[in-house]
Design an enzyme around this catalytic site. Structure first.
Site, PDB file in Angstrom:
ATOM      1  N   MET A  30      -0.087   4.990   6.263  1.00 27.45           N
ATOM      2  CA  MET A  30      -0.510   6.388   6.373  1.00 27.45           C
ATOM      3  C   MET A  30      -1.022   6.664   7.787  1.00 27.45           C
ATOM      4  O   MET A  30      -1.711   7.665   8.018  1.00 27.45           O
ATOM      5  CB  MET A  30      -1.582   6.697   5.328  1.00 27.45           C
ATOM      6  CG  MET A  30      -1.035   6.517   3.910  1.00 27.45           C
ATOM      7  SD  MET A  30      -1.831   7.548   2.690  1.00 27.45           S
ATOM      8  CE  MET A  30      -3.488   6.944   2.788  1.00 27.45           C
ATOM      9  N   HIS A  34      -4.433   0.277  12.952  1.00 23.82           N
ATOM     10  CA  HIS A  34      -5.376  -0.669  13.549  1.00 23.82           C
ATOM     11  C   HIS A  34      -4.773  -2.060  13.476  1.00 23.82           C
ATOM     12  O   HIS A  34      -3.644  -2.228  12.981  1.00 23.82           O
ATOM     13  CB  HIS A  34      -6.728  -0.578  12.823  1.00 23.82           C
ATOM     14  CG  HIS A  34      -6.610  -0.672  11.325  1.00 23.82           C
ATOM     15  ND1 HIS A  34      -6.151  -1.802  10.684  1.00 23.82           N
ATOM     16  CD2 HIS A  34      -6.848   0.240  10.353  1.00 23.82           C
ATOM     17  CE1 HIS A  34      -6.147  -1.597   9.386  1.00 23.82           C
ATOM     18  NE2 HIS A  34      -6.556  -0.360   9.153  1.00 23.82           N
ATOM     19  N   HIS A  37      -2.978  -3.209  10.228  1.00 25.84           N
ATOM     20  CA  HIS A  37      -1.579  -2.785  10.086  1.00 25.84           C
ATOM     21  C   HIS A  37      -0.683  -3.609  11.013  1.00 25.84           C
ATOM     22  O   HIS A  37       0.404  -4.025  10.622  1.00 25.84           O
ATOM     23  CB  HIS A  37      -1.425  -1.312  10.485  1.00 25.84           C
ATOM     24  CG  HIS A  37      -2.171  -0.341   9.633  1.00 25.84           C
ATOM     25  ND1 HIS A  37      -3.255   0.355  10.105  1.00 25.84           N
ATOM     26  CD2 HIS A  37      -1.986   0.071   8.354  1.00 25.84           C
ATOM     27  CE1 HIS A  37      -3.696   1.165   9.146  1.00 25.84           C
ATOM     28  NE2 HIS A  37      -2.965   1.006   8.074  1.00 25.84           N
TER      29      HIS A  37
END
Ligand code: AMP
Length: 280
Positions: A30, A34, A37
């Protein structure tokens, strides 16, 4: 790096690569990316010929409009980050590319795992998650899709959804990426006040202590009581702490060596909802 905004262009493009015998890894996100991810994206880059990352804030999984509106959006920076680590393709759909006008989430029956914990506190959340992940997996058609254990219940939902819908993909669960302090990285952390950011490592600290108590022979009920008492003395408001098996996600009354168990926590720091879990 190529950015696709339409599945009509993305799907045949990826299919061509697969027809050439290339493997595709996929990471749905989404955005507000950071290091957590990025650790998933890096694993995909290592394990596949090409990696696709989607960025889509999915309206059907938010049961709270304010939460949806406040969800951080940092698209340009996200694309820069993904480019810097060597992600090949980004899929950045509009709501209209994935949903028809007025379309709502499908209603799923996952045999009960959708009703506990996040399912109980966020009614309809997993219908939205399963709906959008199904759509994204069909749009990309990857060989492997990467999901973080930070959202462990979500992984179990996705595993059941791909079975039910017979989507041919390997779901790859990835470990929780933490800051040095132990705090699980989250897009929501950027909204924490400096005081709460400083205090937030408490959450993982308590989970680790819970694991130690389990190792010392305490029962799930005793461990749960300890966690609840600890939160009562903290600046965070505990929404739930549950100890369940990893398969059916049902609360357990005893720890057994042949049943993998996990402790799941959700707590509020002001109006920010933080989630974490630990394997026991
Ligand atoms: P989100 O953008 O929050 O939907 O997350 C996209 C994916 O990244 C999900 O599979 C998350 O579980 C995963 N993820 C988010 N934060 C972390 C983290 N700190 N460690 C591992 N995976 C994460």
């Amino acid at each position: 790096m190529i950015v696709f905004t339409e599945k009509e262009k993305l799907t045949p493009f990826i299919q061509n690569l697969k027809d050439e015998g290339k493997t595709i890894g996929f990471l749905p996100t989404m955005g507000a990316l950071h290091e957590g991810h990025l650790s998933l994206a890096k694993a995909s880059i290592q394990e596949n010929d090409y990696t696709v990352v989607s960025i889509f804030v999915n309206p059907t999984q938010f049961n709270n409009l304010e939460d949806l509106e406040k969800y951080p959006r940092t698209e340009e920076k996200d694309i820069e980050l993904l480019t810097s680590i060597g992600v090949d393709y980004v899929y950045l759909p509009s709501v209209a590319d994935l949903y028809t006008e007025g379309e709502v989430a499908k209603k799923y029956d996952f045999g009960g795992i959708e009703h506990v914990m996040e399912g109980e506190f966020r009614p309809g959340h997993f219908d939205g998650v399963a709906t959008v992940v199904g759509k994204l997996l069909r749009a990309v058609n990857p060989n492997r899709a990467y999901f973080g254990e930070k959202d462990f219940q979500q992984i179990r939902i996705v595993q059941e959804m791909v079975k039910q819908e017979q989507i041919d993909v390997t779901i790859v669960p990835m470990p929780i990426f933490r800051a040095e302090t132990g705090l699980a990285l989250s897009s929501r952390n950027m909204r924490l006040t400096p005081e709460n950011l400083e205090a937030a490592p408490f959450i993982f600290q308590v989970l680790k202590e819970a694991g130690e108590l389990k190792n010392q022979g305490q029962t799930p009920a005793e461990v749960k009581a300890y966690v609840e008492e600890s939160f009562a003395q903290s600046p965070f408001e505990l929404e739930y702490f549950e100890i369940t098996d990893e398969e059916k996600l049902q609360p357990i009354s005893t720890f057994k060596s042949d049943v993998k168990a996990r402790g799941f926590v959700v707590a509020y720091a002001g109006d920010i909802r933080l989630i974490d879990n630990i394997q026991f």
